[in-house]
Design an enzyme around this catalytic site. Structure first.
Site, PDB file in Angstrom:
ATOM      1  N   LYS A  48       1.886  -3.281   7.410  1.00 55.42           N
ATOM      2  CA  LYS A  48       2.133  -3.506   5.976  1.00 55.42           C
ATOM      3  C   LYS A  48       3.604  -3.197   5.629  1.00 55.42           C
ATOM      4  CE  LYS A  48      -0.390  -4.528   3.192  1.00 55.42           C
ATOM      5  NZ  LYS A  48      -0.820  -5.884   2.724  1.00 55.42           N
ATOM      6  N   THR A 105       0.817  -1.211   0.000  1.00 60.53           N
ATOM      7  CA  THR A 105       0.000   0.000   0.000  1.00 60.53           C
ATOM      8  C   THR A 105       0.854   1.266   0.000  1.00 60.53           C
ATOM      9  OG1 THR A 105      -1.484   1.299   1.438  1.00 60.53           O
ATOM     10  CG2 THR A 105      -0.133  -0.338   2.523  1.00 60.53           C
ATOM     11  N   ASP A 106       0.283   2.350  -0.508  1.00 58.67           N
ATOM     12  CA  ASP A 106       0.995   3.635  -0.459  1.00 58.67           C
ATOM     13  C   ASP A 106       1.135   4.152   0.970  1.00 58.67           C
ATOM     14  OD1 ASP A 106      -1.647   4.416  -0.009  1.00 58.67           O
ATOM     15  OD2 ASP A 106      -1.751   5.825  -1.694  1.00 58.67           O
ATOM     16  N   GLU A 107       0.361   3.550   1.909  1.00 55.46           N
ATOM     17  CA  GLU A 107       0.415   4.038   3.296  1.00 55.46           C
ATOM     18  C   GLU A 107       1.770   3.760   3.945  1.00 55.46           C
ATOM     19  OE1 GLU A 107      -2.939   3.666   5.739  1.00 55.46           O
ATOM     20  OE2 GLU A 107      -4.345   3.965   4.096  1.00 55.46           O
ATOM     21  N   TYR A 130      -1.941  -0.133  11.114  1.00 55.68           N
ATOM     22  CA  TYR A 130      -2.128  -0.830   9.828  1.00 55.68           C
ATOM     23  C   TYR A 130      -0.922  -0.590   8.920  1.00 55.68           C
ATOM     24  CZ  TYR A 130      -3.453  -1.358   4.931  1.00 55.68           C
ATOM     25  OH  TYR A 130      -3.454  -1.685   3.592  1.00 55.68           O
TER      26      TYR A 130
END
Ligand code: NAD
Ligand code: DAU
Length: 343
Positions: free
Chosen positions: A155, A126-128, A151
């Site tokens: 990741k 994810t870009d997060e 979260y």
């Protein structure tokens, strides 16, 4: 690549990916391996459930024996790992399952890929993992990982472990880091399906804080085609950002959503912000584009198309919103909405 294990394939993006791959590749077999948490839903796979090239195994990626049995039984040569706890707000309430699945579960799959000498392990990220991105910059794949929510941290840990297996053991890995996906079968805890289904029922839309946070809303089918391209052309050991490359403020997304449904702006409520809310994500997607991929939808098109799907598929979401979801919604929004301010 012939026998692909799609972990988390009963969830939102995984199910869209399974449907996409079976349609595109007549000689591929897909085995979905999924724990069926609250987010897993066999309704998402109805379109392929009778396909002889499709199989389903109910299992946890944290369970090495069942993972190994499944790889052996189906002659798996490739793993695409979508399985994760995926909702930031739930990770704030209780991070435990995030650490187990997104970190330990990733390790279990990597170990299995190594033991069985698989052709490729692909991690859906994810870009997060880049954290909040200041104006004037768009994240490139070599940027530092600076996750800020439980979260995102889980990741990012998964990504680091994938890279460690490449460097240490030479495992053939690739990673894609996607921006916000929207489209059919997204559990209505995420903002676009939550707001679409609330608006259909003239319920309030709880916008966190000032609503000026920025996200790159991409259509899930575009994300699936990018994963396909990276699976076939991506270089081992590399990560690829996937998104449209353009971000918009949440309030702009809400306006498109309300216009599509012909609902009034008075449904908007500004509520207490998400703790540690990342203000902006922004991806540089030149690397995946260089493989020959490009998205077919702008964020505005993706939002309108998604909202239309929810308007036409009440059979899918009404039963979800009447189950486990209700307790979650109360916990997450009841007090916030009591203290809300209108737009
Ligand atoms: P989702 O929550 O809709 O689906 C997750 C699926 O994983 C569910 O079917 C669930 O049952 C399954 N699962 C959870 N824990 C498991 C376990 N321990 N063992 C086996 N299966 C398990 O998630 P999604 O939105 O489809 O996201 C899929 C992946 O893509 C995740 O890895 C997520 O981090 C990543 N991602 C999501 C987005 C997005 O916008 N939704 C964007 C970028 C990346
Ligand atoms: O960026 C990729 C990520 O996108 C994925 O890795 C995650 O799995 C996925 O859940 C998503 O994370 P976000 O936190 O960005 O998505 P969410 O839909 O929860 O929120 C999108 C934006 O909308 C964010 O700025 C928070 C805001 N929001 C969200 C909800 C649920 C609200 O204003 N109100 C809400 O009720």
């Amino acid at each position: 690549m012939k026998n692909i294990l799609v972990t988390g394939g009963a969830g939102f993006i995984g199910a869209n990916f399974v449907i996409y791959m079976l349609e595109k590749y007549p000689d591929y077999n897909i085995i979905v391996y999924d724990k069926l948490t609250y987010a897993g839903n066999m309704d998402n796979l109805l379109a392929v459930s009778d396909d002889p090239r499709f199989d389903f195994v109910k299992g946890d990626i944290c369970d090495p024996e069942t993972v190994a049995d499944t790889i052996r039984r189906f002659g798996i040569d490739t793993i695409v790992n979508f399985a994760a706890e995926s909702h930031v707000d739930r990770s704030i309430i209780d991070p435990d399952a995030f650490i187990k699945t997104d970190v330990y579960g990733t390790y279990v799959l990597l170990e299995a890929a190594k033991t069985f000498g698989l052709e490729r392990y692909h991690q859906i990220s994810t870009d997060e993992v880049y954290g909040h991105v200041p104006f004037g910059h768009s994240s490139v794949e070599t940027d530092n990982l600076e996750p800020r929510s439980p979260y995102a941290a889980s990741k990012a840990s998964g990504d680091l472990m994938v890279n460690a297996y490449f460097v240490t053991y030479g495992l053939p890995v690739t990673i894609t880091r996607g921006s916000n996906n929207i489209g059919p079968f997204q559990y209505p805890e995420k903002v676009v399906p939550l707001f679409a289904t609330n608006a259909i029922d003239y319920e309030p839309l709880p916008v966190y804080g000032d609503g000026k946070q920025m996200r790159d809303y991409q259509y899930v089918g575009d994300h699936c085609s990018a994963i396909d391209v990276v699976l076939h052309k991506g270089k081992y050991g590399e990560a690829y950002n996937v998104g449209t490359g353009t971000e918009m403020e949440n309030l702009e997304m809400v306006e498109i959503l309300l216009e599509t449904l012909n609902r009034p702006k008075i449904l908007i409520r500004h509520v207490a912000d998400r703790p540690g809310h990342d203000r902006r994500y922004s991806l540089n997607v030149a690397k995946v584009r260089a493989l020959g991929w490009e998205p077919e939808h702008t964020p505005a098109e993706a939002i309108a198309k998604t909202v239309q799907w929810y308007a036409e598929n009440e059979w899918w979401w009404r039963k979800i919103k009447s189950g486990e979801f209700k307790a979650y919604y109360r916990q997450q929004y009841e007090e916030r909405l009591r203290n809300a301010t209108p737009s």
